[in-house]
Design a protein around this motif. Sequence first.
Motif, PDB file in Angstrom:
ATOM      1  N   THR A 545       0.852  -1.195   0.000  1.00  0.00           N
ATOM      2  CA  THR A 545       0.000   0.000   0.000  1.00  0.00           C
ATOM      3  C   THR A 545       0.883   1.238   0.000  1.00  0.00           C
ATOM      4  OG1 THR A 545      -0.120   0.037   2.416  1.00  0.00           O
ATOM      5  CG2 THR A 545      -1.852  -1.167   1.249  1.00  0.00           C
ATOM      6  N   GLU A 546       0.326   2.329  -0.510  1.00  0.00           N
ATOM      7  CA  GLU A 546       1.035   3.615  -0.489  1.00  0.00           C
ATOM      8  C   GLU A 546       0.004   4.729  -0.495  1.00  0.00           C
ATOM      9  OE1 GLU A 546       3.451   3.816  -3.997  1.00  0.00           O
ATOM     10  OE2 GLU A 546       1.822   4.634  -5.214  1.00  0.00           O
ATOM     11  N   PRO A 547       0.405   5.891   0.028  1.00  0.00           N
ATOM     12  CA  PRO A 547      -0.535   7.024   0.035  1.00  0.00           C
ATOM     13  C   PRO A 547      -0.751   7.566  -1.371  1.00  0.00           C
ATOM     14  CG  PRO A 547       1.601   7.702   0.871  1.00  0.00           C
ATOM     15  CD  PRO A 547       1.668   6.214   0.716  1.00  0.00           C
ATOM     16  N   CYS A 548      -1.900   8.210  -1.582  1.00  0.00           N
ATOM     17  CA  CYS A 548      -2.231   8.814  -2.876  1.00  0.00           C
ATOM     18  C   CYS A 548      -3.077  10.042  -2.628  1.00  0.00           C
ATOM     19  CB  CYS A 548      -2.951   7.827  -3.778  1.00  0.00           C
ATOM     20  SG  CYS A 548      -4.463   7.152  -3.060  1.00  0.00           S
ATOM     21  N   THR A 549      -3.032  10.986  -3.570  1.00  0.00           N
ATOM     22  CA  THR A 549      -3.787  12.234  -3.451  1.00  0.00           C
ATOM     23  C   THR A 549      -4.526  12.486  -4.757  1.00  0.00           C
ATOM     24  OG1 THR A 549      -2.133  13.156  -1.958  1.00  0.00           O
ATOM     25  CG2 THR A 549      -3.664  14.707  -2.999  1.00  0.00           C
ATOM     26  N   VAL A 550      -5.796  12.838  -4.665  1.00  0.00           N
ATOM     27  CA  VAL A 550      -6.612  13.166  -5.830  1.00  0.00           C
ATOM     28  C   VAL A 550      -7.202  14.551  -5.630  1.00  0.00           C
ATOM     29  CG1 VAL A 550      -8.602  12.513  -7.228  1.00  0.00           C
ATOM     30  CG2 VAL A 550      -7.176  10.742  -6.186  1.00  0.00           C
ATOM     31  N   ASN A 551      -6.902  15.469  -6.587  1.00  0.00           N
ATOM     32  CA  ASN A 551      -7.498  16.811  -6.550  1.00  0.00           C
ATOM     33  C   ASN A 551      -7.318  17.468  -5.188  1.00  0.00           C
ATOM     34  OD1 ASN A 551      -8.842  19.057  -7.448  1.00  0.00           O
ATOM     35  ND2 ASN A 551     -10.889  18.221  -7.080  1.00  0.00           N
ATOM     36  N   GLU A 552      -6.136  17.986  -4.972  1.00  0.00           N
ATOM     37  CA  GLU A 552      -5.805  18.555  -3.657  1.00  0.00           C
ATOM     38  C   GLU A 552      -6.777  19.643  -3.229  1.00  0.00           C
ATOM     39  OE1 GLU A 552      -1.814  19.841  -3.831  1.00  0.00           O
ATOM     40  OE2 GLU A 552      -0.980  17.831  -4.040  1.00  0.00           O
ATOM     41  N   ASP A 553      -7.340  20.381  -4.194  1.00  0.00           N
ATOM     42  CA  ASP A 553      -8.308  21.428  -3.852  1.00  0.00           C
ATOM     43  C   ASP A 553      -9.679  20.798  -3.674  1.00  0.00           C
ATOM     44  OD1 ASP A 553      -9.720  23.717  -3.462  1.00  0.00           O
ATOM     45  OD2 ASP A 553      -9.761  24.303  -5.590  1.00  0.00           O
ATOM     46  N   CYS A 554     -10.006  20.461  -2.444  1.00  0.00           N
ATOM     47  CA  CYS A 554     -11.294  19.804  -2.144  1.00  0.00           C
ATOM     48  C   CYS A 554     -12.231  20.791  -1.478  1.00  0.00           C
ATOM     49  CB  CYS A 554     -11.088  18.588  -1.250  1.00  0.00           C
ATOM     50  SG  CYS A 554     -10.262  17.242  -2.099  1.00  0.00           S
ATOM     51  N   SER A 555     -12.377  21.980  -2.042  1.00  0.00           N
ATOM     52  CA  SER A 555     -13.303  22.960  -1.478  1.00  0.00           C
ATOM     53  C   SER A 555     -14.725  22.468  -1.676  1.00  0.00           C
ATOM     54  CB  SER A 555     -13.115  24.316  -2.166  1.00  0.00           C
ATOM     55  OG  SER A 555     -13.353  24.193  -3.544  1.00  0.00           O
ATOM     56  N   PRO A 556     -15.648  22.868  -0.759  1.00  0.00           N
ATOM     57  CA  PRO A 556     -17.027  22.357  -0.832  1.00  0.00           C
ATOM     58  C   PRO A 556     -17.707  22.655  -2.155  1.00  0.00           C
ATOM     59  CG  PRO A 556     -16.624  23.463   1.260  1.00  0.00           C
ATOM     60  CD  PRO A 556     -15.428  23.743   0.405  1.00  0.00           C
ATOM     61  N   SER A 557     -17.295  23.743  -2.847  1.00  0.00           N
ATOM     62  CA  SER A 557     -18.003  24.109  -4.079  1.00  0.00           C
ATOM     63  C   SER A 557     -17.372  23.497  -5.320  1.00  0.00           C
ATOM     64  CB  SER A 557     -18.021  25.642  -4.225  1.00  0.00           C
ATOM     65  OG  SER A 557     -16.685  26.138  -4.306  1.00  0.00           O
ATOM     66  N   SER A 558     -16.267  22.735  -5.183  1.00  0.00           N
ATOM     67  CA  SER A 558     -15.617  22.175  -6.364  1.00  0.00           C
ATOM     68  C   SER A 558     -16.439  21.012  -6.935  1.00  0.00           C
ATOM     69  CB  SER A 558     -14.202  21.706  -6.035  1.00  0.00           C
ATOM     70  OG  SER A 558     -14.253  20.651  -5.092  1.00  0.00           O
ATOM     71  N   CYS A 559     -16.270  20.796  -8.223  1.00  0.00           N
ATOM     72  CA  CYS A 559     -17.037  19.758  -8.929  1.00  0.00           C
ATOM     73  C   CYS A 559     -16.066  18.935  -9.752  1.00  0.00           C
ATOM     74  CB  CYS A 559     -18.082  20.431  -9.816  1.00  0.00           C
ATOM     75  SG  CYS A 559     -18.993  19.282 -10.852  1.00  0.00           S
ATOM     76  N   LEU A 560     -16.048  17.608  -9.555  1.00  0.00           N
ATOM     77  CA  LEU A 560     -15.153  16.722 -10.302  1.00  0.00           C
ATOM     78  C   LEU A 560     -15.920  16.054 -11.438  1.00  0.00           C
ATOM     79  CD1 LEU A 560     -13.123  14.925  -7.489  1.00  0.00           C
ATOM     80  CD2 LEU A 560     -12.426  16.853  -8.890  1.00  0.00           C
ATOM     81  N   VAL A 561     -15.333  16.104 -12.667  1.00  0.00           N
ATOM     82  CA  VAL A 561     -15.952  15.485 -13.834  1.00  0.00           C
ATOM     83  C   VAL A 561     -14.949  14.555 -14.501  1.00  0.00           C
ATOM     84  CG1 VAL A 561     -17.594  17.337 -14.288  1.00  0.00           C
ATOM     85  CG2 VAL A 561     -15.301  17.450 -15.273  1.00  0.00           C
ATOM     86  N   THR A 562     -15.466  13.620 -15.288  1.00  0.00           N
ATOM     87  CA  THR A 562     -14.609  12.680 -16.014  1.00  0.00           C
ATOM     88  C   THR A 562     -14.057  13.349 -17.279  1.00  0.00           C
ATOM     89  OG1 THR A 562     -16.448  11.814 -17.313  1.00  0.00           O
ATOM     90  CG2 THR A 562     -15.988  10.735 -15.218  1.00  0.00           C
ATOM     91  N   GLU A 563     -13.157  12.640 -17.968  1.00  0.00           N
ATOM     92  CA  GLU A 563     -12.694  13.113 -19.263  1.00  0.00           C
ATOM     93  C   GLU A 563     -13.829  12.996 -20.285  1.00  0.00           C
ATOM     94  OE1 GLU A 563      -9.754  14.414 -19.951  1.00  0.00           O
ATOM     95  OE2 GLU A 563      -9.109  14.194 -17.859  1.00  0.00           O
ATOM     96  N   TRP A 564     -13.715  13.801 -21.355  1.00  0.00           N
ATOM     97  CA  TRP A 564     -14.717  13.727 -22.412  1.00  0.00           C
ATOM     98  C   TRP A 564     -14.700  12.349 -23.065  1.00  0.00           C
ATOM     99  CZ3 TRP A 564     -18.556  16.954 -22.869  1.00  0.00           C
ATOM    100  CH2 TRP A 564     -18.415  18.293 -22.469  1.00  0.00           C
ATOM    101  N   GLY A 565     -15.883  11.838 -23.383  1.00  0.00           N
ATOM    102  CA  GLY A 565     -15.978  10.568 -24.126  1.00  0.00           C
ATOM    103  C   GLY A 565     -15.753  10.796 -25.615  1.00  0.00           C
ATOM    104  N   GLU A 566     -15.856   9.710 -26.386  1.00  0.00           N
ATOM    105  CA  GLU A 566     -15.675   9.811 -27.831  1.00  0.00           C
ATOM    106  C   GLU A 566     -16.876  10.499 -28.471  1.00  0.00           C
ATOM    107  OE1 GLU A 566     -13.057   8.895 -29.553  1.00  0.00           O
ATOM    108  OE2 GLU A 566     -11.992   8.140 -27.771  1.00  0.00           O
ATOM    109  N   TRP A 567     -16.630  11.179 -29.602  1.00  0.00           N
ATOM    110  CA  TRP A 567     -17.728  11.791 -30.352  1.00  0.00           C
ATOM    111  C   TRP A 567     -18.644  10.704 -30.908  1.00  0.00           C
ATOM    112  CZ3 TRP A 567     -18.862  16.772 -30.148  1.00  0.00           C
ATOM    113  CH2 TRP A 567     -17.852  17.701 -29.854  1.00  0.00           C
ATOM    114  N   ASP A 568     -19.951  10.969 -30.871  1.00  0.00           N
ATOM    115  CA  ASP A 568     -20.913  10.060 -31.494  1.00  0.00           C
ATOM    116  C   ASP A 568     -20.761  10.111 -33.018  1.00  0.00           C
ATOM    117  OD1 ASP A 568     -21.902   9.377 -29.068  1.00  0.00           O
ATOM    118  OD2 ASP A 568     -23.669  10.687 -29.171  1.00  0.00           O
TER     119      ASP A 568
END
Length: 808
Positions: A545-568
């Motif tokens: 096991t090892e430590p990990c960090t995701v999106n250090e700025d975890c302010s209450p108003s922040s919004c996390l989204v995925t990468e864009w998918g492929e074009w239809d």
Amino acid sequence: MKVSRSGMWRAGVLLLFAGCVCASVPEEPADRAAPSDGYCSWITRAQPHGAAGRREGFSEFRLRVEGDPEHYQPGSTYRVTLYATNPAYFRGFTLIALKEGHNGDQEEDYAGNFQIIDEEDTQFMTNCPPAVTESTPRRRTRIQVFWTAPPSGRGCVLLKASIVQRKIISFQDEGSLTKRMCEKEPLYGESTDKPQLDCCACGTAKYRVTFYGNWSEKLHPKDYPRRANHWSALIGASHSKSYILWEYGGYASEGVKQVAELGSPVKMEEEIRQKGDEVLTVIKMKAQWPAWQPLNVRAAPSAEFSVDRTRHLMSFLTMLGPSPDWNVGLSSEDLCTRECGWVQRVVQDLIPWDAGTDSGVTYESPNKPTTPQEKIRPLTSLDHPQSPFYDPEGGAITPVARVVVERIARKGEQCNIVPDNVDDIVADIAQEEKEEDDTPETCIYSNWSPWSACSSSTCEKGKRMRQRMLKAQLDLSVPCPHTQDFEPCMGPGCSDEDASTCMMSEWITWSPCSMSCGAGVRSRERYVKQFPDDGFACIHSTEETEPCTVNEDCSPSSCLVTEWGEWDVCSATCGLGMKRRERMVKMPPSDGSICGAEVVEVEKCMMPECHTIPCLLSPWSDWSDCSVTCGKGTRMRQRMLKSPAELGECNEELEQMEKCMLPECPMDCVMSEWSEWSECSKSCGKGHLVRTRTVTLEPQFGGDPCPETTQRKTCKIKKCNQGGINSDERKRRKEERKKRRNKQGREETADELAGCKMKGWSAWTDCTKLCGGGIQERLMTAKKRFKNAQLTSCKDRKEIRACNVHPC
């Protein structure tokens, strides 16, 4: 804790092998099996510990043999796939093949041989050569290997798999991780379910396929259909492995059915063209009427097609007509060689196969759909006594056709330009160490081809080869080095690894971070691939096991989204359209506000300019023969759509049918039933009985004539007493005879008094109509005119009567 986990993984990897009756893995060296028993024998007696034991009824993982055959052909090779259904995955596995009823204690218990396809994915177990396991531990959803069936006489075989998924081990004695196959008797002309290799050839190759029909009355005399024998239009394609036109053991598509029963290639061509990039060339030849003619009268039909690395298979079919649903053809013929080249020539004799859609047994059997539809299979000489190919001895069917496929050109850069006997070349070259590449800059080469198969299939050292092509030599005074490269190799499953050590798998990729925002931890795992021969447990760590960090700025108003998918895909097939893509919200703002990030994006897209193209149609074919041999029937003709289907629907009719009339069918005479016998014509002495019948339908169009309408037979009631007849009776009879003579005399006198003597009546003339009411007539003419006869007193007589009054 680590020791316990290691023991658990040890059991997970080793649990496989064959539905054996197992005992717990002993921890004391004195109790374990002796090394001489063999590794496979030892592990088939092992039992996993605790909750990590085997699970029954698990359905997320499946073991499949290509083509799903119920029987195996001795010595044939099959592609075996182990896969997980979405969204499952596995990290480790073991695969083995056992004779049914054996538990793997002896070498003779194992059936056939596995072959590795991808060395980065699979390998043979070091101390258990019959078994295949993973070579790189990672998440995977599918692995593939080849399995070559054992020689004849080995009976049924069980292919068995175990799955390792994290801390869970799955194994089934019955179900989706076990495949049972039994040996079958070979059928002449039946192709085996041979696996198709990934093609490594370069460029493209062009071929000519020629079809020689040998179906003739001379070679196949039984019930040969002289009236309408023919080969239908041939249809096929060069295609990829993911598309199958037809195959033994599969079911006929609608297109195959229409070729098989009607000889129509229209639907089959439509199905082929719908496969898009899976098909490189559509193969077509004209129909042949009659089925056979000497080559000096009619040349054998042929067609040309191309293949490339992804579409290197060729299939075709043509109907044997007339027949219920009988065809010949090739299925997925591979034109790519193992040595990255193109096959030079293929010659194949063909016997008919049954499409499984019609149950007729003779050439001209009436239509009889097979319900439910059966699988495609080759015909045999023992199918049915009425079959034209029937042989009570069960001999082979004489081939009805031969197909020749010849390479006529190669295009593009070729990575193999030597003859197709590379294995022989490799075996003859002395062993030598690989030298460093000292290619001069003045020599321009193509890239190296992939390595060929090893010339040794055992653990004896052999050689493998790769090739390149000299494209340019800029300075002729500087020699260019060799275009072939060799290196030593050994057969699959051979290794110089020291089996006395504890062998660990590579680390599996890191898991996702435990937190979607901020600091968390992630882990990775590995497991024991081989335990020491001394039986002791491995002490290496199996988890990190090892430590990990995701999106250090975890302010209450922040919004996390995925990468864009492929074009239809563009909404229009031609002209201007729209396309869109999406992304998802992984974590909404913690303060409950709405995520302001864009999750849908739309933009315009331009396809090729729209054109209205009229239907391109082939000319109408000749009308077929009438469907009947006499009377009223139907006949048909066809034409084909030549313009691509993607240019729009075509509403023109592709098939026409019309009525046809042949000479009327012969109609035999039809008689009524006999009447009862009459009473005897005499009250004593010899008399006769009479019975009659009438004609209900006169014979027509050459039908059988009418038989007799009256039958007589003698009868004798009692002997007449001549002396007993009284004088009154004799007198009465004498008077009757006298009256008859007087009457006849008066008629003749009347004729003479009229001035002429008449002939007898003529025969009745033929009826003026065959049905619906006609007339017949007969005549009586004067035989002699007397001198005193007046012209009007002696006339010919005529009588008329109705005939054939039955309705048409």
